[in-house]
Motif scaffolding. Structure first.
Motif, PDB file in Angstrom:
ATOM      1  N   LEU A  35       0.839  -1.200   0.000  1.00  0.00           N
ATOM      2  CA  LEU A  35       0.000   0.000   0.000  1.00  0.00           C
ATOM      3  C   LEU A  35       0.877   1.254   0.000  1.00  0.00           C
ATOM      4  CD1 LEU A  35      -2.768   1.310   0.121  1.00  0.00           C
ATOM      5  CD2 LEU A  35      -2.728   1.041   2.619  1.00  0.00           C
ATOM      6  N   TYR A  36       1.954   1.220   0.775  1.00  0.00           N
ATOM      7  CA  TYR A  36       2.894   2.342   0.814  1.00  0.00           C
ATOM      8  C   TYR A  36       3.488   2.599  -0.563  1.00  0.00           C
ATOM      9  CZ  TYR A  36       7.368   4.705   1.511  1.00  0.00           C
ATOM     10  OH  TYR A  36       8.438   5.557   1.400  1.00  0.00           O
ATOM     11  N   ILE A  37       3.889   1.538  -1.260  1.00  0.00           N
ATOM     12  CA  ILE A  37       4.486   1.681  -2.592  1.00  0.00           C
ATOM     13  C   ILE A  37       3.486   2.305  -3.557  1.00  0.00           C
ATOM     14  CG2 ILE A  37       5.403   0.433  -4.580  1.00  0.00           C
ATOM     15  CD1 ILE A  37       7.351   0.602  -2.242  1.00  0.00           C
ATOM     16  N   VAL A  38       2.248   1.835  -3.518  1.00  0.00           N
ATOM     17  CA  VAL A  38       1.215   2.375  -4.410  1.00  0.00           C
ATOM     18  C   VAL A  38       0.998   3.863  -4.128  1.00  0.00           C
ATOM     19  CG1 VAL A  38      -1.234   2.302  -5.008  1.00  0.00           C
ATOM     20  CG2 VAL A  38       0.053   0.164  -4.765  1.00  0.00           C
ATOM     21  N   ILE A  39       0.867   4.214  -2.860  1.00  0.00           N
ATOM     22  CA  ILE A  39       0.661   5.623  -2.487  1.00  0.00           C
ATOM     23  C   ILE A  39       1.851   6.470  -2.912  1.00  0.00           C
ATOM     24  CG2 ILE A  39       0.438   7.211  -0.532  1.00  0.00           C
ATOM     25  CD1 ILE A  39      -1.169   5.029   0.906  1.00  0.00           C
TER      26      ILE A  39
END
Length: 283
Positions: free
Chosen positions: A245-249
Motif C-alpha cells: 500500500l505504501y508503494i502504491v501511495i
C-alpha cells in the motif's frame, strides 16, 4: 568484455567499497549487535560513521576521479520538492500508525502510545542521533543511485530499473536475504528510483527513504525512542500489506505532484542537466 566493464568501474568500485565497509563493521569489528533500536546512541554513532565515510568516498570519487560536478546528480530544492517531502513524511507515519492500531484493535498484536514519551530527558538527543544516522545513510544511498543513473543514462528504462533493483539486493546481502525479502528490497528501491527520475532531485526521494526507515526502525516498535510501542509477533504477510500500500501511495503521489512525463523523458532531462552542469563548470 573488460572494455565494457571499465566504463562502469566507478559503479563497481563504489558498490564494493560499500560492501567492504559493512562487512568490516558487522564481522571483524562485531558492531552489528549494536545496530538496533535498543541502542539509539550506538546505532546513531555507528550509522553516522558508516554513512559519512561512504558519502565522503563517493563525493571524492565523483569530483576528483570522474571530474563531475555534484550538480550533475541533481541536488535541487524547490516548492514541489518541499510539498512532496512533507506529504511523504506525513503519509508514511499516518499509514503505518493506522495499520498497526488496526492490528491492535483486531487483537493480532499490541500497539499503544508511550504515555511517558516526553518525560525522558534523553529523548531529544536520542531522536537527533538516530534520525541523523538514518538521514545520512538515506542521502548517501540516493546520491549513489543518482550517480548510477548518470552512468546508465543511455540504457533502456526497463533495463536500468532491473539493474539498479538487482544492485540494491546485492548491497543488502549482509541483512540475511531470502526470496521474499529480496523481492521487497527490489520493489522499494525501484520505487525510490522512480521518485528520483520523476522529481529530478535526490532531495524528495531522500526524505521518502529516510522517513520510511526511521519510522519502522525507531519511531514504531519496542526501541528506546518509539512513541508507538509494538508488542507481539505477526506473520510476514501482515507486513507485506502495508508495504505494498505504501508503494502504491508513493507512486501515485509522485505522479500527481510531478506530472505525467514518461520515465524516458525524465532520464533525458537528467542527462541534459548533467551536460549543462559540465559546460558551466568549464566556462
Amino acid at each position: 568484455m573488460l572494455n565494457k566493464l571499465s566504463g562502469y568501474k566507478g559503479v563497481i568500485l563504489l558498490c564494493l567499497t560499500n560492501l567492504l565497509l559493512h562487512y568490516l563493521v558487522l564481522y571483524p569489528l562485531g558492531l552489528g549487535q549494536y545496530i538496533g533500536p535498543e541502542h539509539p546512541y550506538l546505532f546513531g554513532i555507528i550509522s553516522l560513521g558508516i554513512g559519512l565515510v561512504l558519502l565522503t568516498v563517493t563525493i571524492l570519487y565523483i569530483r576528483r576521479v570522474e571530474h563531475k560536478p555534484l550538480a550533475s546528480l541533481r541536488i535541487k530544492s524547490g516548492r514541489k520538492h518541499l510539498i512532496f517531502s512533507l506529504a511523504v513524511i506525513l503519509v508514511t507515519v499516518v499509514l503505518h500508525l493506522v495499520y498497526l492500531k488496526s492490528l491492535d484493535e483486531a487483537g493480532i498484536l499490541r500497539a499503544y502510545f508511550n504515555t511517558h514519551y516526553f518525560e525522558n530527558a534523553q529523548l531529544v538527543p536520542m531522536l537527533l542521533v538516530t534520525g541523523a544516522g538514518w538521514f545520512i545513510n538515506a542521502f548517501y544511498e540516493e546520491l549513489l543511485r543518482a550517480y548510477i543513473v548518470l552512468k546508465l543514462k543511455h540504457w533502456a528504462p526497463v533495463l536500468m530499473f532491473l539493474t539498479i533493483g538487482l544492485l540494491s539486493i546485492v548491497m543488502s546481502i549482509f541483512e540475511g536475504l531470502d526470496m521474499v525479502y529480496s523481492a521487497l528490497v527490489f520493489i522499494v528501491n525501484t520505487a525510490f528510483l522512480y521518485v528520483y527520475l520523476k522529481s529530478g532531485s535526490i532531495i524528495p526521494v531522500t526524505c521518502a527513504h529516510f522517513i520510511y526507515n526511521f519510522t519502522l526502525g525507531h519511531l514504531f516498535g519496542n526501541g528506546a525512542v518509539a512513541f508507538l510501542r509494538v508488542e507481539g509477533e505477526t506473520s510476514l504477510w501482515y507486513g507485506i500489506a502495508p508495504f505494498l500500500l505504501y508503494i502504491v501511495i508513493l507512486l501515485v503521489m509522485t505522479k500527481l505532484i510531478y506530472g505525467d512525463a514518461s520515465v524516458q523523458h525524465c532520464i533525458r532531462k537528467i542527462e541534459k542537466s548533467g551536460q549543462q552542469s559540465r559546460a558551466s563548470r568549464i566556462h
